[in-house]
Enzyme design. Structure first.
Site, PDB file in Angstrom:
ATOM      1  N   GLY A  74     -51.255 -42.725   8.675  1.00 34.95           N
ATOM      2  CA  GLY A  74     -50.556 -42.177   7.774  1.00 34.95           C
ATOM      3  C   GLY A  74     -51.031 -41.525   6.392  1.00 34.95           C
ATOM      4  O   GLY A  74     -50.401 -40.613   5.988  1.00 34.95           O
ATOM      5  N   THR A  75     -52.050 -42.037   5.893  1.00 34.01           N
ATOM      6  CA  THR A  75     -52.490 -41.539   4.615  1.00 34.01           C
ATOM      7  C   THR A  75     -53.157 -40.117   4.896  1.00 34.01           C
ATOM      8  O   THR A  75     -52.896 -39.254   4.194  1.00 34.01           O
ATOM      9  CB  THR A  75     -53.766 -42.456   4.158  1.00 34.01           C
ATOM     10  OG1 THR A  75     -53.246 -43.775   3.656  1.00 34.01           O
ATOM     11  CG2 THR A  75     -54.609 -41.563   3.102  1.00 34.01           C
ATOM     12  N   ASN A 153     -41.417 -48.852   1.555  1.00 32.81           N
ATOM     13  CA  ASN A 153     -42.434 -50.030   2.426  1.00 32.81           C
ATOM     14  C   ASN A 153     -42.302 -51.387   1.503  1.00 32.81           C
ATOM     15  O   ASN A 153     -42.640 -52.224   2.180  1.00 32.81           O
ATOM     16  CB  ASN A 153     -44.011 -49.533   2.137  1.00 32.81           C
ATOM     17  CG  ASN A 153     -44.474 -49.006   0.975  1.00 32.81           C
ATOM     18  OD1 ASN A 153     -43.890 -48.173   0.292  1.00 32.81           O
ATOM     19  ND2 ASN A 153     -45.435 -49.630   0.511  1.00 32.81           N
ATOM     20  N   GLN A 181     -42.287 -46.153   7.573  1.00 32.55           N
ATOM     21  CA  GLN A 181     -41.726 -47.405   7.873  1.00 32.55           C
ATOM     22  C   GLN A 181     -40.381 -47.306   8.463  1.00 32.55           C
ATOM     23  O   GLN A 181     -40.015 -48.353   8.964  1.00 32.55           O
ATOM     24  CB  GLN A 181     -41.466 -47.833   6.378  1.00 32.55           C
ATOM     25  CG  GLN A 181     -42.447 -48.336   5.671  1.00 32.55           C
ATOM     26  CD  GLN A 181     -43.338 -49.465   6.088  1.00 32.55           C
ATOM     27  OE1 GLN A 181     -42.740 -50.414   6.897  1.00 32.55           O
ATOM     28  NE2 GLN A 181     -44.629 -49.712   5.649  1.00 32.55           N
ATOM     29  N   HIS A 203     -49.223 -48.201  13.876  1.00 34.41           N
ATOM     30  CA  HIS A 203     -49.343 -49.539  13.770  1.00 34.41           C
ATOM     31  C   HIS A 203     -48.153 -50.267  12.941  1.00 34.41           C
ATOM     32  O   HIS A 203     -48.358 -51.382  12.786  1.00 34.41           O
ATOM     33  CB  HIS A 203     -50.749 -49.427  13.026  1.00 34.41           C
ATOM     34  CG  HIS A 203     -50.643 -49.353  11.562  1.00 34.41           C
ATOM     35  ND1 HIS A 203     -50.675 -50.500  10.534  1.00 34.41           N
ATOM     36  CD2 HIS A 203     -50.873 -48.176  11.027  1.00 34.41           C
ATOM     37  CE1 HIS A 203     -50.517 -49.551   9.587  1.00 34.41           C
ATOM     38  NE2 HIS A 203     -50.980 -48.510   9.506  1.00 34.41           N
ATOM     39  N   THR A 239     -62.408 -34.300  17.426  1.00 34.20           N
ATOM     40  CA  THR A 239     -62.159 -34.863  18.926  1.00 34.20           C
ATOM     41  C   THR A 239     -60.976 -35.881  18.870  1.00 34.20           C
ATOM     42  O   THR A 239     -60.981 -36.906  18.247  1.00 34.20           O
ATOM     43  CB  THR A 239     -63.253 -35.615  19.626  1.00 34.20           C
ATOM     44  OG1 THR A 239     -64.314 -34.673  19.724  1.00 34.20           O
ATOM     45  CG2 THR A 239     -63.019 -36.026  21.083  1.00 34.20           C
ATOM     46  N   CYS A 327     -51.938 -51.298   0.625  1.00 31.72           N
ATOM     47  CA  CYS A 327     -53.122 -50.461   0.277  1.00 31.72           C
ATOM     48  C   CYS A 327     -53.555 -50.989  -1.170  1.00 31.72           C
ATOM     49  O   CYS A 327     -54.743 -50.365  -1.565  1.00 31.72           O
ATOM     50  CB  CYS A 327     -52.664 -49.256   0.078  1.00 31.72           C
ATOM     51  SG  CYS A 327     -52.233 -48.447   1.935  1.00 31.72           S
TER      52      CYS A 327
END
Length: 381
Positions: A74-75, A153, A181, A203, A239, A327
């Protein structure tokens, strides 16, 4: 340990883990390689991308149509959108309750001379549409980038994305939505989240960490953040982690399939959890309770305590929760979200976030509620 920190990350579903393991067990494969093994890997990658698009209501097979850029999470997806959707000197508008990966990017961009505007929110944690309209009216909004999350969040409050999108459309601004979220927790097709770019992170819905995606609408150009390869049409070289992307596709399919029943159960569990806390614990404030929220998110301030003491005591009592975004939970700073909402100091200093998942059980929630009430009443006395 009862795990109630699912907005930070979720347990990977065993079926998703099996998909990832099976791909790793195939042996080495680079989807950019031209030999048969590489071509086979590329085919599986393409199939996974199309399946993710289908879950989002987006046909990713159309030439020149919408596309999905895979990232490390996400970041990176948020940073890629904010940096790449428009020129480096274009106006950037973000809400005051965005995730740290958006807020920190905006702060850094402002230091580098980019015009940055921060939108206020209501006391219930909803972005103010009038402020967005006024900000866009004051700018040369063509090619401005607006970033508003689909659901917060920390509080779980769902944001008025359809209205935000319409304001942006009329002004000619490009909208990025951090849907980290809400994807997999609320109905979330590209029709329900009309935007130029959407961030996805598996995740958060029982998929793997270390992979994410940025959905890009048709006709939207994106400047890359990274350089060094020609993968993904040069938009994001490197990759691709095929096994993780296959896991992301499987996790999203399962989340969409189970969405209705899971949402209904989690709302019931959350409401019972909050009702019991109110009955057994004096002096509670439940943030955003009068707004539409994510089904499994409850942000509670406990009068007469501080968040660090509560977190430590709950950890010893076997309840895993958090004081805000994962975070920043290591240093436990005051929540920028609650500060933006204008919450009183005691509420900011005592806020704890509990977040459920589809693996949360009724018995587990009843046990957790009992432990939380005992810890709170002991600390307060």
């Amino acid at each position: 340990m009862i795990y109630l920190d699912n907005n930070a990350t979720t347990a990977i579903d065993p079926q998703v883990a099996d998909v990832i393991a099976a791909e790793f067990q195939r042996g080495p494969a680079n989807p950019s390689s031209q030999h048969a093994i590489g071509r086979s890997s590329s085919d599986r990658l393409d199939d996974a991308i199309l399946r993710i698009g289908a879950c989002l209501g987006s046909d990713l097979s159309l030439p020149g149509g919408a596309r999905l850029i895979t990232t490390s999470g996400g970041t990176e997806s948020n940073n890629l959108a904010l940096a790449g959707l428009a020129a480096a000197d274009s106006p950037l508008i973000v809400s005051s309750i965005e995730h740290a990966s958006v807020i920190a990017f905006a702060q850094q961009a402002k230091k580098q001379g980019r015009p940055v505007h921060v939108l206020p929110v209501t006391p219930n944690g909803v972005v103010r549409l009038d402020a967005l309209q006024q900000t866009l009216d004051s700018l040369d909004a063509d090619q401005a980038v607006v970033s508003v999350m689909s659901a917060n969040n920390e509080t779980g409050v769902v944001q008025p994305i359809a209205e935000v999108a319409e304001i942006c459309r009329q002004a000619g601004a490009l909208l990025h939505v951090d849907a980290t979220q809400s994807i997999g927790k609320l109905p979330a097709t590209v029709n329900e989240i009309p935007a130029a770019a959407i961030t996805i992170t598996p995740h958060k819905f029982h998929g793997p960490a270390g992979v994410g995606a940025l959905w890009i609408d048709a006709g939207i150009k994106l400047r890359p953040l990274l350089f060094g390869g020609e993968q993904q049409l040069v938009s994001r070289p490197g990759t691709e982690p095929v096994a993780l992307i296959l896991g992301m596709a499987k996790a999203l399919e399962m989340a969409v399939e189970k969405l209705s029943a899971v949402c209904q159960r989690m709302v019931s569990q959350r409401d019972q959890f909050e009702a019991t806390l109110r009955r057994e614990c004096a002096g509670l404030l439940i943030h955003g309770e009068n707004e539409k929220r994510l089904p499994g998110t409850s942000c509670v301030s406990f009068a007469g305590t501080d968040r660090q003491s509560m977190l430590m005591a709950l950890d010893f009592a076997g309840v895993a929760c958090s004081s805000g975004s994962a975070c920043s939970s290591g240093s436990s700073p005051p929540s920028h979200v609650l500060l933006a909402m204008g919450c009183p100091d005691w509420a900011v200093e005592s806020a704890i976030r509990f977040s459920l998942s589809r693996f949360s059980t009724d018995d587990e929630m009843a046990d957790a509620t009992d432990r939380i009430c005992r810890v709170y009443n002991r600390l307060r006395s």
